[in-house]
Motif scaffolding. Structure first.
Motif, PDB file in Angstrom:
ATOM      1  N   GLY A   6       0.819  -1.202   0.000  1.00 40.45           N
ATOM      2  CA  GLY A   6       0.000   0.000   0.000  1.00 40.45           C
ATOM      3  C   GLY A   6       0.850   1.247   0.000  1.00 40.45           C
ATOM      4  O   GLY A   6       2.079   1.195   0.063  1.00 40.45           O
ATOM      5  N   ARG A   7       0.201   2.389  -0.070  1.00 34.23           N
ATOM      6  CA  ARG A   7       0.867   3.687  -0.020  1.00 34.23           C
ATOM      7  C   ARG A   7       1.018   4.091   1.441  1.00 34.23           C
ATOM      8  O   ARG A   7       0.245   4.876   1.975  1.00 34.23           O
ATOM      9  CB  ARG A   7       0.049   4.713  -0.800  1.00 34.23           C
ATOM     10  N   PHE A   8       2.048   3.531   2.084  1.00 38.22           N
ATOM     11  CA  PHE A   8       2.269   3.840   3.487  1.00 38.22           C
ATOM     12  C   PHE A   8       2.519   5.331   3.708  1.00 38.22           C
ATOM     13  O   PHE A   8       2.207   5.868   4.774  1.00 38.22           O
ATOM     14  CB  PHE A   8       3.449   3.033   4.032  1.00 38.22           C
ATOM     15  N   ASP A   9       3.077   5.983   2.698  1.00 36.92           N
ATOM     16  CA  ASP A   9       3.371   7.409   2.848  1.00 36.92           C
ATOM     17  C   ASP A   9       2.106   8.236   3.026  1.00 36.92           C
ATOM     18  O   ASP A   9       2.155   9.346   3.568  1.00 36.92           O
ATOM     19  CB  ASP A   9       4.170   7.916   1.640  1.00 36.92           C
ATOM     20  N   LEU A  10       0.961   7.706   2.585  1.00 39.78           N
ATOM     21  CA  LEU A  10      -0.298   8.442   2.693  1.00 39.78           C
ATOM     22  C   LEU A  10      -0.962   8.285   4.060  1.00 39.78           C
ATOM     23  O   LEU A  10      -1.869   9.051   4.390  1.00 39.78           O
ATOM     24  CB  LEU A  10      -1.271   7.976   1.600  1.00 39.78           C
ATOM     25  N   ILE A  11      -0.540   7.298   4.833  1.00 44.14           N
ATOM     26  CA  ILE A  11      -1.191   7.049   6.123  1.00 44.14           C
ATOM     27  C   ILE A  11      -0.200   7.060   7.283  1.00 44.14           C
ATOM     28  O   ILE A  11      -0.549   6.692   8.416  1.00 44.14           O
ATOM     29  CB  ILE A  11      -1.961   5.721   6.116  1.00 44.14           C
ATOM     30  N   TYR A  12       1.023   7.498   7.015  1.00 43.97           N
ATOM     31  CA  TYR A  12       2.049   7.527   8.065  1.00 43.97           C
ATOM     32  C   TYR A  12       2.364   8.969   8.418  1.00 43.97           C
ATOM     33  O   TYR A  12       2.417   9.809   7.512  1.00 43.97           O
ATOM     34  CB  TYR A  12       3.316   6.825   7.554  1.00 43.97           C
ATOM     35  N   PRO A  13       2.504   9.319   9.704  1.00 44.40           N
ATOM     36  CA  PRO A  13       2.623   8.458  10.880  1.00 44.40           C
ATOM     37  C   PRO A  13       1.305   8.104  11.573  1.00 44.40           C
ATOM     38  O   PRO A  13       1.334   7.509  12.646  1.00 44.40           O
ATOM     39  CB  PRO A  13       3.498   9.291  11.814  1.00 44.40           C
ATOM     40  N   ALA A  14       0.151   8.468  10.986  1.00 46.70           N
ATOM     41  CA  ALA A  14      -1.121   8.128  11.638  1.00 46.70           C
ATOM     42  C   ALA A  14      -1.232   6.631  11.889  1.00 46.70           C
ATOM     43  O   ALA A  14      -1.866   6.198  12.867  1.00 46.70           O
ATOM     44  CB  ALA A  14      -2.290   8.602  10.767  1.00 46.70           C
ATOM     45  N   LEU A  15      -0.583   5.831  11.045  1.00 51.16           N
ATOM     46  CA  LEU A  15      -0.621   4.379  11.201  1.00 51.16           C
ATOM     47  C   LEU A  15      -0.121   3.935  12.570  1.00 51.16           C
ATOM     48  O   LEU A  15      -0.557   2.898  13.091  1.00 51.16           O
ATOM     49  CB  LEU A  15       0.223   3.733  10.096  1.00 51.16           C
ATOM     50  N   LEU A  16       0.759   4.711  13.156  1.00 51.58           N
ATOM     51  CA  LEU A  16       1.294   4.367  14.476  1.00 51.58           C
ATOM     52  C   LEU A  16       0.220   4.378  15.556  1.00 51.58           C
ATOM     53  O   LEU A  16       0.413   3.813  16.638  1.00 51.58           O
ATOM     54  CB  LEU A  16       2.424   5.327  14.861  1.00 51.58           C
ATOM     55  N   ASP A  17      -0.913   5.022  15.276  1.00 53.66           N
ATOM     56  CA  ASP A  17      -2.000   5.074  16.251  1.00 53.66           C
ATOM     57  C   ASP A  17      -2.889   3.833  16.195  1.00 53.66           C
ATOM     58  O   ASP A  17      -3.822   3.707  17.002  1.00 53.66           O
ATOM     59  CB  ASP A  17      -2.866   6.318  16.013  1.00 53.66           C
ATOM     60  N   LEU A  18      -2.626   2.938  15.246  1.00 56.27           N
ATOM     61  CA  LEU A  18      -3.416   1.709  15.185  1.00 56.27           C
ATOM     62  C   LEU A  18      -3.214   0.949  16.500  1.00 56.27           C
ATOM     63  O   LEU A  18      -2.078   0.634  16.871  1.00 56.27           O
ATOM     64  CB  LEU A  18      -2.971   0.859  13.997  1.00 56.27           C
ATOM     65  N   PRO A  19      -4.290   0.643  17.233  1.00 54.48           N
ATOM     66  CA  PRO A  19      -4.148   0.098  18.593  1.00 54.48           C
ATOM     67  C   PRO A  19      -3.827  -1.391  18.609  1.00 54.48           C
ATOM     68  O   PRO A  19      -4.641  -2.233  19.007  1.00 54.48           O
ATOM     69  CB  PRO A  19      -5.503   0.405  19.232  1.00 54.48           C
ATOM     70  N   VAL A  20      -2.627  -1.719  18.155  1.00 52.76           N
ATOM     71  CA  VAL A  20      -2.078  -3.066  18.234  1.00 52.76           C
ATOM     72  C   VAL A  20      -0.651  -2.952  18.763  1.00 52.76           C
ATOM     73  O   VAL A  20      -0.021  -1.901  18.662  1.00 52.76           O
ATOM     74  CB  VAL A  20      -2.072  -3.780  16.869  1.00 52.76           C
ATOM     75  N   ARG A  21      -0.134  -4.043  19.273  1.00 57.06           N
ATOM     76  CA  ARG A  21       1.230  -4.023  19.807  1.00 57.06           C
ATOM     77  C   ARG A  21       2.272  -4.040  18.691  1.00 57.06           C
ATOM     78  O   ARG A  21       3.360  -3.485  18.847  1.00 57.06           O
ATOM     79  CB  ARG A  21       1.422  -5.232  20.726  1.00 57.06           C
ATOM     80  N   GLN A  22       1.931  -4.656  17.575  1.00 55.10           N
ATOM     81  CA  GLN A  22       2.915  -4.813  16.503  1.00 55.10           C
ATOM     82  C   GLN A  22       2.321  -4.477  15.145  1.00 55.10           C
ATOM     83  O   GLN A  22       1.195  -4.888  14.822  1.00 55.10           O
ATOM     84  CB  GLN A  22       3.420  -6.265  16.485  1.00 55.10           C
ATOM     85  N   LEU A  23       3.075  -3.723  14.339  1.00 53.44           N
ATOM     86  CA  LEU A  23       2.743  -3.487  12.937  1.00 53.44           C
ATOM     87  C   LEU A  23       3.619  -4.402  12.087  1.00 53.44           C
ATOM     88  O   LEU A  23       4.840  -4.433  12.257  1.00 53.44           O
ATOM     89  CB  LEU A  23       2.997  -2.030  12.553  1.00 53.44           C
ATOM     90  N   ASP A  24       2.999  -5.134  11.190  1.00 51.73           N
ATOM     91  CA  ASP A  24       3.725  -6.048  10.301  1.00 51.73           C
ATOM     92  C   ASP A  24       3.628  -5.472   8.889  1.00 51.73           C
ATOM     93  O   ASP A  24       2.548  -5.490   8.282  1.00 51.73           O
ATOM     94  CB  ASP A  24       3.088  -7.435  10.380  1.00 51.73           C
ATOM     95  N   LEU A  25       4.751  -4.950   8.370  1.00 48.54           N
ATOM     96  CA  LEU A  25       4.740  -4.194   7.122  1.00 48.54           C
ATOM     97  C   LEU A  25       5.710  -4.780   6.095  1.00 48.54           C
ATOM     98  O   LEU A  25       6.813  -5.193   6.442  1.00 48.54           O
ATOM     99  CB  LEU A  25       5.127  -2.736   7.387  1.00 48.54           C
ATOM    100  N   GLU A  26       5.295  -4.794   4.840  1.00 45.66           N
ATOM    101  CA  GLU A  26       6.183  -5.280   3.772  1.00 45.66           C
ATOM    102  C   GLU A  26       7.214  -4.219   3.434  1.00 45.66           C
ATOM    103  O   GLU A  26       6.923  -3.014   3.438  1.00 45.66           O
ATOM    104  CB  GLU A  26       5.383  -5.684   2.538  1.00 45.66           C
ATOM    105  N   ALA A  27       8.422  -4.682   3.137  1.00 44.56           N
ATOM    106  CA  ALA A  27       9.495  -3.754   2.763  1.00 44.56           C
ATOM    107  C   ALA A  27      10.269  -4.216   1.540  1.00 44.56           C
ATOM    108  O   ALA A  27      10.738  -3.401   0.755  1.00 44.56           O
ATOM    109  CB  ALA A  27      10.458  -3.551   3.933  1.00 44.56           C
ATOM    110  N   ALA A  28      10.426  -5.525   1.360  1.00 49.62           N
ATOM    111  CA  ALA A  28      11.284  -6.032   0.281  1.00 49.62           C
ATOM    112  C   ALA A  28      10.757  -5.663  -1.100  1.00 49.62           C
ATOM    113  O   ALA A  28      11.524  -5.285  -1.987  1.00 49.62           O
ATOM    114  CB  ALA A  28      11.434  -7.547   0.395  1.00 49.62           C
ATOM    115  N   ASN A  29       9.446  -5.747  -1.292  1.00 53.34           N
ATOM    116  CA  ASN A  29       8.866  -5.445  -2.598  1.00 53.34           C
ATOM    117  C   ASN A  29       9.152  -4.011  -3.027  1.00 53.34           C
ATOM    118  O   ASN A  29       9.282  -3.720  -4.211  1.00 53.34           O
ATOM    119  CB  ASN A  29       7.357  -5.693  -2.575  1.00 53.34           C
ATOM    120  N   GLY A  30       9.280  -3.110  -2.076  1.00 56.21           N
ATOM    121  CA  GLY A  30       9.585  -1.712  -2.364  1.00 56.21           C
ATOM    122  C   GLY A  30      11.038  -1.358  -2.161  1.00 56.21           C
ATOM    123  O   GLY A  30      11.375  -0.185  -1.958  1.00 56.21           O
ATOM    124  N   HIS A  31      11.915  -2.383  -2.220  1.00 53.22           N
ATOM    125  CA  HIS A  31      13.365  -2.178  -2.096  1.00 53.22           C
ATOM    126  C   HIS A  31      13.726  -1.451  -0.789  1.00 53.22           C
ATOM    127  O   HIS A  31      14.638  -0.627  -0.764  1.00 53.22           O
ATOM    128  CB  HIS A  31      13.907  -1.409  -3.306  1.00 53.22           C
TER     129      HIS A  31
END
Length: 326
Positions: A212-237
């Protein structure tokens, strides 16, 4: 379980041919549902044994009983019907759910498969759920007055399933939300819904988000009420890390970093995976960092899935040794 750079997987594994054939035979009435379940259990055990062999810390059961991550729940919950097949990506199709009435769940739906997998190992196995925002986004809504009403009702249903998993003993509960970045203007709704899902849970909560377009939802994504965020990185180098490094990483948040691309046949080298992890370690403590593939492995062959998981395990083993980590 290791204290640093823990290894895990995201969720799905490739379906072995005997299981694919068994499902076709069930549709033709050639085998019984119990016979299909026995074959699913054999496939689940293969998934557990592979992760154990490679030394993974937190395991997944492979989702052998599921086809599509949204349709599976819609098939078992009230308020849904299904459309004709629609294309999700490439040449893959699924029957998109249609919300035709008030949604209601079947608490404990995922507990049996979690118990079966957990009984096969002494390592923790994640309970696996699809999040309310993604279920809404990947369904046709012809009943609720708006998306918000549907998402929040779904959140209550997912919450009940999460509570059932926790009551059964699940220490890790993952709520997948791959659709969360598709409508940046609804990030607050996704956060509110996740708050309903995780309210009162003592389990280690995780949300997986990918492609996804993490740049469009970050840093608001940090407010997601979970202990861990699991995010893809390899596909986007690993460009994701440049975004994450712009803001202080919260002390109360973990990151599961996707370091191999599950949409590519190429098997990454140990050195390139290590390089990506080292970049993350520049601003995220090793005890806050989990390492895994970008997403579920069901799009790969079994050999490709094993090779990619082996690269992750070896990269982490070498880094622990080189950095003196446990």
């Amino acid at each position: 379980m290791h204290k640093t750079l823990r290894t895990t997987s995201v969720g799905s594994f490739p379906k072995p041919r005997p299981l694919q054939e068994a499902r076709a035979r069930l549709r033709k009435g050639e085998i019984t549902p119990d016979e299909l379940k026995a074959i699913e259990r054999e496939a689940t055990e293969a998934v557990i044994r592979l992760q154990e062999k490679l030394g993974y810390d937190v395991l997944v059961h492979g989702e052998m009983e599921r086809g599509d991550m949204v349709a599976y729940f819609a098939e078992h919950w009230q308020g849904f019907s299904e459309s004709l097949p629609v294309r999700s990506y490439g040449n893959r199709y699924y029957r998109k759910p249609i919300v035709e009435g008030p949604v209601a769940g079947n608490p404990g739906l995922t507990v049996e498969s979690w118990k079966i997998a957990s009984a096969l190992t002494d390592r923790p196995v994640k309970g696996m759920l699809t999040g309310p925002y993604t279920i809404c986004d990947w369904s046709f809504n012809v009943h609720y007055p708006d998306r918000r009403a549907l998402v929040l009702d779904l959140a209550r249903v997912v919450h009940e399933e999460a509570k059932a998993l926790e009551a059964a003993g699940a220490e890790f509960i993952q709520i997948d939300e791959p659709a969360i970045s598709t409508r940046p203007e609804e990030i607050d709704l996704a956060i509110e819904a996740m708050g309903i899902v995780t309210e009162g849970l003592k389990a280690h909560t995780i949300s997986h988000i990918c492609y996804g377009r993490f740049d469009l939802i970050y840093p608001a994504l940090l407010d997601l009420p979970v202990r861990q965020l699991d995010l893809e990185a390899a596909n986007g180098h690993f460009q994701l890390l440049e975004l994450l490094a712009q803001y202080p990483w919260p002390d109360d948040k973990e990151l599961a970093l996707g370091v191999v691309d599950v949409h590519s046949h190429r098997v990454e080298s140990v050195d390139e995976v290590k390089a990506g992890i080292r970049r993350a370690l520049e601003f995220i403590p090793a005890d806050h960092l989990y390492i895994d593939p970008d997403c579920g492995l069901k799009t790969r062959t079994w050999d490709e899935a094993e090779a990619k998981l082996a690269v992750v395990a070896e990269a982490v083993r070498q880094l622990r040794e080189e950095e003196g980590l446990r």
